[in-house]
Scaffold this motif. Sequence first.
Motif, PDB file in Angstrom:
ATOM      1  N   ARG A 521     -47.555  64.787  68.576  1.00 45.14           N
ATOM      2  CA  ARG A 521     -48.363  65.836  69.214  1.00 45.14           C
ATOM      3  C   ARG A 521     -47.533  67.346  68.813  1.00 45.14           C
ATOM      4  N   GLY A 549     -54.287  61.208  67.505  1.00 45.01           N
ATOM      5  CA  GLY A 549     -53.742  61.593  68.246  1.00 45.01           C
ATOM      6  C   GLY A 549     -52.783  62.188  68.089  1.00 45.01           C
ATOM      7  N   ASP A 551     -53.076  65.718  67.494  1.00 46.09           N
ATOM      8  CA  ASP A 551     -53.031  66.465  67.752  1.00 46.09           C
ATOM      9  C   ASP A 551     -52.617  68.221  67.660  1.00 46.09           C
ATOM     10  N   SER A 581     -58.257  63.313  65.695  1.00 46.06           N
ATOM     11  CA  SER A 581     -57.489  64.612  66.038  1.00 46.06           C
ATOM     12  C   SER A 581     -58.205  65.664  66.306  1.00 46.06           C
ATOM     13  N   ARG A 582     -57.255  66.321  67.728  1.00 46.91           N
ATOM     14  CA  ARG A 582     -58.395  67.567  67.437  1.00 46.91           C
ATOM     15  C   ARG A 582     -56.801  68.829  67.568  1.00 46.91           C
ATOM     16  N   LEU A 604     -61.243  64.456  61.798  1.00 51.40           N
ATOM     17  CA  LEU A 604     -60.734  65.043  62.743  1.00 51.40           C
ATOM     18  C   LEU A 604     -62.183  66.417  63.198  1.00 51.40           C
ATOM     19  N   SER A 607     -60.974  71.275  64.464  1.00 53.53           N
ATOM     20  CA  SER A 607     -60.093  71.561  63.478  1.00 53.53           C
ATOM     21  C   SER A 607     -60.314  72.586  62.696  1.00 53.53           C
TER      22      SER A 607
END
Length: 615
Positions: A521, A549, A551, A581-582, A604, A607
């Motif tokens: 991350r 993940g 992120d 993912s964020r 995403l 994002s």
Amino acid sequence: MADTLQRLRAAAPRALRRSFLLTPLLGLGAFTRSAHAAPEAAAAPPPAPGAAAPLAGTGPAEAAGQGGLVQQSAAWRVTTQGDLAAAYVNVIPTFRQAGGEAARTVADELRERVSVTQFMTGGRTAGAAIAAAIDHVWRNNGDRGGEVLLPAGPPLVVGAPIAARPGVTVRGTGARIEVPANTPGRSFGLFDVDGTDRFTLLDLTLSLSRRAGPAVIRGDASDFSARGLRVEGGRSIWFARGRRARIADMICWGGTNAVGGGGGPDDRSEDVVVTNLQAYDMQDEAIDINFNMAGFYLSGFTFRRCSLARRGEVIDIGGGECRDITIANGLVDCSGSPHRVGGIGVKRNTRNVSITGVDIINGQAEGSVAIRLHNSMRVNIAAVNVGPGFTYGFYSNSGTNEVEWRGGRCDSPLRINGGADVDLDVMHDGGNTESTLPAFTVAAGARRATIRGLVRNRPRAPAVLLGFGRGSTEGCRVLDLQAQGVERAIAGLARTEGLRVSGLRAAAIGKEAIHLADGARDATLRDITVADYSRDAAARHAAIRLGAGCDGAILRDIRTRDSGEEGARTAGPAVAIDGASRGVILDGIVAAQAPAAVAGAERLSGSMVGATVTL
């Protein structure tokens, strides 16, 4: 003048008459006493030999029979075993030093410099004779000191410590001191420097048993000096408690250590300088510094074939609290031992260490480490070169903080195994090894580590691997790294958090240039250029791959290129998103001769995908 010479010649003893033939060359004044002593000499006739007052520590008979320097009225006379033994010298020549210094007599010179052969009488052993000579010089000169000469001849066999005295120099002029192998008792220093200041050893050749070292410095002795020693066998010059010591131009072979200190927590030494030291075929470390050494400087050294009897380092620093250590300008050769031998070990609360201009070579792959830092702080490494063959060229543990390596190269893998603020900037050439060990590993919860430099020719392993082992790798940086001919430039595992990559230049990469695994991350990747990635034709790898993940990742100013001929290109997209993912930002992505700039952007959420270009 002629009448004067005739009277002097008639009055002088026969053994001295030849000296007067030199009068026209030296001047008549060279054969007269100082003015204040002349009246007494003229008034008092010479005493009988037995009545002459001897120097301290020399009896009258011994002075007459063995040679010595005895006082006669207010003057001095010299006695030897020859004609002069029965002669009386009422007039001692004087001379004046260059530069207008005060006049000195031959008596002054003889009092300040003696030969040990003058004291080998009455059944004295060689050790007792050396001790007597040292005591004689000390008693007769006090703080001014003097020299004890050990001339060439049969070996001087010594079986017990010799007490040092302040200001005394023991100088070898061809002699050899031996301590027999069967000498009983505990370990000892040949010269016991116990609270003795300004004691010096010069140009001695020593052959020592395994129980004896050249000297032990203790009792807060200051200004010990040793220069030009040749030491075969035995133990080290050992510092228990001492200050301002200087050791230079020493060669040791076949012993235990060359220089050591700090046997326990009560020992404490400071300001020890060792220059131009050579050590060969040592049973243990060449340098073994343990408890409480403050200010140890080692420079200009060559160490080969050390730690022959057990596994260890060639230079071992630490064990108690040590600080202000400098190791500079030398060679550490770790070959020749049946055991796994390391180069330099710094451990246990040692701080303020500088390692500069050192070459460490001939490591063994099974467990040897060129530079090992264990619970150390503020270590500076510069212009150090480590050869291939070590399991690790550099290894630091979780208790090590504030380390910087600038310049030089390390062709064995480097590992930061925990700790904080370790900054490595070196060149690494893997030599096209088949090893899967990364060039740099950042593991075990290391924090704020920084990797820079150049990595090439390691086709089966990443240049940099982060997040390995237990604990999260946090706040680490890879700055201005050049990677060529490696499997990956950077591989970040799940426990990698807050990675910063900037200025990466990668070429001829087997797979991805950067691969962030699931859960890595808050990574920031900026100003990255990748050429000719995915050289492994089994799959079309992306230049940068983000797992699920990842992120908070930010990717800006990414440039990729496959320079292969059309139809032979193997590159995948510039950026590939493998999972959800964020909070990801992609901007300024340029892919040349690639199928796409970004693949998987639909995975995403929350994002932003900015400018992307495919050429």
